[in-house]
Design a protein around this motif. Sequence first.
Motif, PDB file in Angstrom:
ATOM      1  N   LEU A  64       0.818  -1.213   0.000  1.00 14.15           N
ATOM      2  CA  LEU A  64       0.000   0.000   0.000  1.00 14.15           C
ATOM      3  C   LEU A  64       0.855   1.268   0.000  1.00 14.15           C
ATOM      4  N   THR A  65       1.988   1.223   0.678  1.00 17.93           N
ATOM      5  CA  THR A  65       2.864   2.403   0.722  1.00 17.93           C
ATOM      6  C   THR A  65       3.272   2.818  -0.689  1.00 17.93           C
ATOM      7  N   ASP A  66       3.614   1.835  -1.519  1.00 24.63           N
ATOM      8  CA  ASP A  66       3.998   2.170  -2.894  1.00 24.63           C
ATOM      9  C   ASP A  66       2.792   2.560  -3.748  1.00 24.63           C
ATOM     10  N   LEU A  67       1.631   1.999  -3.437  1.00 24.57           N
ATOM     11  CA  LEU A  67       0.430   2.415  -4.173  1.00 24.57           C
ATOM     12  C   LEU A  67       0.072   3.868  -3.858  1.00 24.57           C
ATOM     13  N   ARG A  68       0.374   4.305  -2.654  1.00 28.88           N
ATOM     14  CA  ARG A  68       0.077   5.700  -2.298  1.00 28.88           C
ATOM     15  C   ARG A  68       1.051   6.672  -2.977  1.00 28.88           C
ATOM     16  N   SER A  69       2.293   6.230  -3.160  1.00 28.90           N
ATOM     17  CA  SER A  69       3.351   7.148  -3.596  1.00 28.90           C
ATOM     18  C   SER A  69       3.108   7.705  -4.998  1.00 28.90           C
ATOM     19  N   THR A  70       3.318   9.007  -5.145  1.00 26.59           N
ATOM     20  CA  THR A  70       3.150   9.644  -6.460  1.00 26.59           C
ATOM     21  C   THR A  70       4.202   9.158  -7.453  1.00 26.59           C
ATOM     22  N   SER A  71       5.278   8.535  -6.958  1.00 19.34           N
ATOM     23  CA  SER A  71       6.328   8.128  -7.903  1.00 19.34           C
ATOM     24  C   SER A  71       6.081   6.735  -8.498  1.00 19.34           C
ATOM     25  N   THR A  72       4.969   6.103  -8.139  1.00 19.19           N
ATOM     26  CA  THR A  72       4.695   4.753  -8.662  1.00 19.19           C
ATOM     27  C   THR A  72       4.058   4.837 -10.050  1.00 19.19           C
ATOM     28  N   THR A  73       4.655   4.138 -11.006  1.00 15.14           N
ATOM     29  CA  THR A  73       4.165   4.177 -12.393  1.00 15.14           C
ATOM     30  C   THR A  73       2.949   3.265 -12.567  1.00 15.14           C
ATOM     31  N   PRO A  74       2.154   3.470 -13.625  1.00 12.34           N
ATOM     32  CA  PRO A  74       1.016   2.578 -13.875  1.00 12.34           C
ATOM     33  C   PRO A  74       1.438   1.110 -13.989  1.00 12.34           C
ATOM     34  N   GLU A  75       2.586   0.862 -14.600  1.00 16.31           N
ATOM     35  CA  GLU A  75       3.041  -0.529 -14.752  1.00 16.31           C
ATOM     36  C   GLU A  75       3.219  -1.180 -13.370  1.00 16.31           C
ATOM     37  N   ARG A  76       3.880  -0.455 -12.482  1.00 18.42           N
ATOM     38  CA  ARG A  76       4.115  -0.952 -11.120  1.00 18.42           C
ATOM     39  C   ARG A  76       2.799  -1.013 -10.338  1.00 18.42           C
ATOM     40  N   TYR A  77       1.931  -0.061 -10.647  1.00 20.84           N
ATOM     41  CA  TYR A  77       0.624  -0.012  -9.983  1.00 20.84           C
ATOM     42  C   TYR A  77      -0.147  -1.305 -10.184  1.00 20.84           C
ATOM     43  N   ARG A  78      -0.103  -1.803 -11.416  1.00 24.53           N
ATOM     44  CA  ARG A  78      -0.837  -3.036 -11.728  1.00 24.53           C
ATOM     45  C   ARG A  78      -0.241  -4.221 -10.989  1.00 24.53           C
ATOM     46  N   VAL A  79       1.080  -4.259 -10.888  1.00 29.24           N
ATOM     47  CA  VAL A  79       1.744  -5.363 -10.179  1.00 29.24           C
ATOM     48  C   VAL A  79       1.388  -5.320  -8.689  1.00 29.24           C
ATOM     49  N   LEU A  80       1.477  -4.131  -8.100  1.00 29.08           N
ATOM     50  CA  LEU A  80       1.188  -3.987  -6.671  1.00 29.08           C
ATOM     51  C   LEU A  80      -0.277  -4.283  -6.363  1.00 29.08           C
ATOM     52  N   THR A  81      -1.148  -3.873  -7.268  1.00 27.97           N
ATOM     53  CA  THR A  81      -2.579  -4.139  -7.084  1.00 27.97           C
ATOM     54  C   THR A  81      -2.815  -5.642  -7.049  1.00 27.97           C
ATOM     55  N   HIS A  82      -2.163  -6.339  -7.968  1.00 22.57           N
ATOM     56  CA  HIS A  82      -2.290  -7.800  -8.027  1.00 22.57           C
ATOM     57  C   HIS A  82      -1.810  -8.423  -6.710  1.00 22.57           C
ATOM     58  N   ARG A  83      -0.663  -7.995  -6.244  1.00 25.44           N
ATOM     59  CA  ARG A  83      -0.088  -8.615  -5.031  1.00 25.44           C
ATOM     60  C   ARG A  83      -0.927  -8.307  -3.798  1.00 25.44           C
ATOM     61  N   LEU A  84      -1.344  -7.073  -3.671  1.00 23.89           N
ATOM     62  CA  LEU A  84      -2.135  -6.707  -2.489  1.00 23.89           C
ATOM     63  C   LEU A  84      -3.498  -7.410  -2.515  1.00 23.89           C
ATOM     64  N   THR A  85      -4.080  -7.519  -3.707  1.00 23.88           N
ATOM     65  CA  THR A  85      -5.373  -8.217  -3.802  1.00 23.88           C
ATOM     66  C   THR A  85      -5.232  -9.672  -3.378  1.00 23.88           C
ATOM     67  N   SER A  86      -4.102 -10.293  -3.705  1.00 24.65           N
ATOM     68  CA  SER A  86      -3.895 -11.694  -3.295  1.00 24.65           C
ATOM     69  C   SER A  86      -3.928 -11.811  -1.772  1.00 24.65           C
ATOM     70  N   VAL A  87      -3.238 -10.900  -1.094  1.00 24.69           N
ATOM     71  CA  VAL A  87      -3.220 -10.938   0.383  1.00 24.69           C
ATOM     72  C   VAL A  87      -4.639 -10.755   0.920  1.00 24.69           C
ATOM     73  N   LEU A  88      -5.346  -9.745   0.395  1.00 27.96           N
ATOM     74  CA  LEU A  88      -6.690  -9.444   0.916  1.00 27.96           C
ATOM     75  C   LEU A  88      -7.676 -10.567   0.588  1.00 27.96           C
TER      76      LEU A  88
END
Length: 217
Positions: free
Chosen positions: A18-42
């Motif tokens: 979530l910290t990286d999802l909040r950060s303004t420096s996170t690119t859309p490409e990384r956003y999709r990866v982080l979304t996938h990983r966080l959704t798996s945990v949830l």
Amino acid sequence: MQNSRLHVSTHPLSGHFLTDLRSTSTTPERYRVLTHRLTSVLALEATAGMDVRDVPVTTPLQETTGHYLAQPIVAVPILRAGLGMLDAITELFPAVSVGYIGLERNEETLQPTEYYFKAPALDGAHVLMIDPMLATGGSAAVAAKLLRNQGAATLSLICVIAAPEGVDKLLSADDGIEIYTASLDDGLNERGYILPGLGDYGDRLFGTELIGTGLVS
Ligand code: PRP
Ligand code: URA
């Protein structure tokens, strides 16, 4: 805010992603990866209490009893941002059925407008509504009603972040729904954005906030 139907993840990875999802420096490409990983945990947390049924299984050494999930799972992303969470669910639960709800929040009134709904019969299923943002709760409340009318008995929302206003609205609009989230944020600003939040999830996920900035051609 305490409510037995609100589950805020305490897994260290949730806060990490979530910290990286909040950060303004996170690119859309990384956003999709982080979304996938966080959704798996949830999603694992949201399904931890599911019923199982015994099945016989033969190991190389002997007969024993294993178990399978007792209920089918139906995932229902709320378009558009919920789509970014779908692959994580289909990966974890390959037999999942998928429905879709198209809702768009009016930027002035903050009221959702429905533009698409397609879901299988939901009787007997464990239904996971997926949308990264629970802000005013208007969209989730409409979605929950559509799914209840379609026969959903066991219903949860998996979201990345939730505002207290949205949690209150959804829990009072639907008296059985459970909410699984990585964070209960502070509240909403005057434009209905979650604070501290992470901005417009759909725009960040699909790169649409970059149009007109000169960062994409
Ligand atoms: C966002 C989000 C939720 C909704 C939450 O979608 O993905 O669906 O807002 O707001 P609420 O709790 O106040 O209803 P949006 O309407 O911006 O559409 P999009 O996913 O197509 O960008
Ligand atoms: N939708 C978003 O994408 N972000 C918010 O902060 C609120 C609603």
